[in-house]
Design an enzyme around this catalytic site. Structure first.
Site, PDB file in Angstrom:
ATOM      1  N   ASN A  87      18.395  12.763 -12.915  1.00 10.35           N
ATOM      2  CA  ASN A  87      19.418  11.910 -12.312  1.00 10.35           C
ATOM      3  C   ASN A  87      20.695  11.992 -13.145  1.00 10.35           C
ATOM      4  O   ASN A  87      20.646  11.910 -14.373  1.00 10.35           O
ATOM      5  CB  ASN A  87      18.928  10.458 -12.253  1.00 10.35           C
TER       6      ASN A  87
ATOM      7  N   HIS B 221      12.676  14.306 -15.521  1.00  6.27           N
ATOM      8  CA  HIS B 221      11.401  13.720 -15.127  1.00  6.27           C
ATOM      9  C   HIS B 221      10.490  14.849 -14.642  1.00  6.27           C
ATOM     10  O   HIS B 221      10.920  15.701 -13.849  1.00  6.27           O
ATOM     11  CB  HIS B 221      11.583  12.751 -13.954  1.00  6.27           C
TER      12      HIS B 221
ATOM     13  N   HIS C  38      17.569  13.395 -19.534  1.00  6.54           N
ATOM     14  CA  HIS C  38      16.114  13.470 -19.431  1.00  6.54           C
ATOM     15  C   HIS C  38      15.758  14.116 -18.112  1.00  6.54           C
ATOM     16  O   HIS C  38      16.387  13.851 -17.089  1.00  6.54           O
ATOM     17  CB  HIS C  38      15.455  12.094 -19.556  1.00  6.54           C
TER      18      HIS C  38
HETATM   19  P1  5GP Z   1      16.612   7.376 -14.960  1.00 11.29           P
HETATM   20  O1  5GP Z   1      16.733   6.370 -13.851  1.00 11.29           O
HETATM   21  O2  5GP Z   1      17.653   7.166 -16.030  1.00 11.29           O
HETATM   22  O3  5GP Z   1      16.571   8.792 -14.445  1.00 11.29           O
HETATM   23  O4  5GP Z   1      15.185   7.152 -15.604  1.00 11.29           O
HETATM   24  C1  5GP Z   1      14.959   6.450 -16.793  1.00 11.29           C
HETATM   25  C2  5GP Z   1      13.459   6.408 -17.018  1.00 11.29           C
HETATM   26  O5  5GP Z   1      13.237   5.980 -18.334  1.00 11.29           O
HETATM   27  C3  5GP Z   1      12.713   5.457 -16.085  1.00 11.29           C
HETATM   28  O6  5GP Z   1      11.725   6.188 -15.369  1.00 11.29           O
HETATM   29  C4  5GP Z   1      12.094   4.434 -17.051  1.00 11.29           C
HETATM   30  O7  5GP Z   1      10.822   4.009 -16.654  1.00 11.29           O
HETATM   31  C5  5GP Z   1      12.070   5.192 -18.365  1.00 11.29           C
HETATM   32  N1  5GP Z   1      12.169   4.350 -19.541  1.00 11.29           N
HETATM   33  C6  5GP Z   1      13.086   3.369 -19.771  1.00 11.29           C
HETATM   34  N2  5GP Z   1      12.879   2.820 -20.983  1.00 11.29           N
HETATM   35  C7  5GP Z   1      11.836   3.483 -21.541  1.00 11.29           C
HETATM   36  C8  5GP Z   1      11.167   3.368 -22.793  1.00 11.29           C
HETATM   37  O8  5GP Z   1      11.493   2.551 -23.658  1.00 11.29           O
HETATM   38  N3  5GP Z   1      10.131   4.218 -23.014  1.00 11.29           N
HETATM   39  C9  5GP Z   1       9.743   5.154 -22.091  1.00 11.29           C
HETATM   40  N4  5GP Z   1       8.714   5.938 -22.407  1.00 11.29           N
HETATM   41  N5  5GP Z   1      10.356   5.269 -20.887  1.00 11.29           N
HETATM   42  C10 5GP Z   1      11.389   4.453 -20.634  1.00 11.29           C
END
Ligand code: 5GP
Length: 125
Positions: free
Chosen positions: A97, A112, A110
């Site tokens: 994203n 996924h 990141h």
């Molecule tokens: P985004 O929406 O930015 O693409 O995804 C962020 C991801 O980071 C989400 O899937 C969320 O669950 C994950 N996430 C947020 N905080 C933490 C954390 O402290 N530890 C881990 N392992 N994942 C996290």
């Protein structure tokens, strides 16, 4: 809250803290360039986050500003993790994203990695 991917890197973001060892994570792979760990709120039976160790806000920042070695190392790490998790034959999905419309929440690049079940169509309709 989704973040603006054009903002400067914030070294207080949660993944920067994970990289510095200030917050625990469930690591599945680490090398010179990358760290891979389980998402805290998994959206599939397998949901891994793979991040570069360098300070890049998003795919946009990384693709424009990372060195060739960082890009090669990170790309190989993503493929390596998927292979090590046994996901090549059944299949898997990668997602990065970028910014507000994509609902990027953490301002450190990141990717996924989703797998472990039939994942269905690419986007909700
Ligand atoms: P985004 O929406 O930015 O693409 O995804 C962020 C991801 O980071 C989400 O899937 C969320 O669950 C994950 N996430 C947020 N905080 C933490 C954390 O402290 N530890 C881990 N392992 N994942 C996290």
């Amino acid at each position: 809250m989704p973040i603006d991917a054009t903002l400067p890197y914030d070294d207080q973001n949660i993944f920067a803290k994970i990289l510095r060892g200030e917050i625990p994570n469930r690591t599945v792979y680490e090398d010179e360039w990358s760290l891979a760990f389980h998402d805290i709120n998994p959206q599939a039976p397998t949901h891994i986050l793979i991040i570069p160790k360098g300070a890049y806000v998003s795919w946009d920042d990384f693709s424009a500003n990372a060195s060739d070695a960082e890009i090669a190392g990170f790309t190989r790490a993503v493929g390596h993790v998927a292979r090590e998790m046994g996901l090549v034959e059944p299949g898997y999905r990668l997602l990065a994203n970028v910014g507000i419309d994509a609902h990027q929440e953490v301002p450190h690049l990141h990717v996924h990695l989703f797998g472990g079940k039939a994942l269905g169509p690419m986007l909700a309709r």
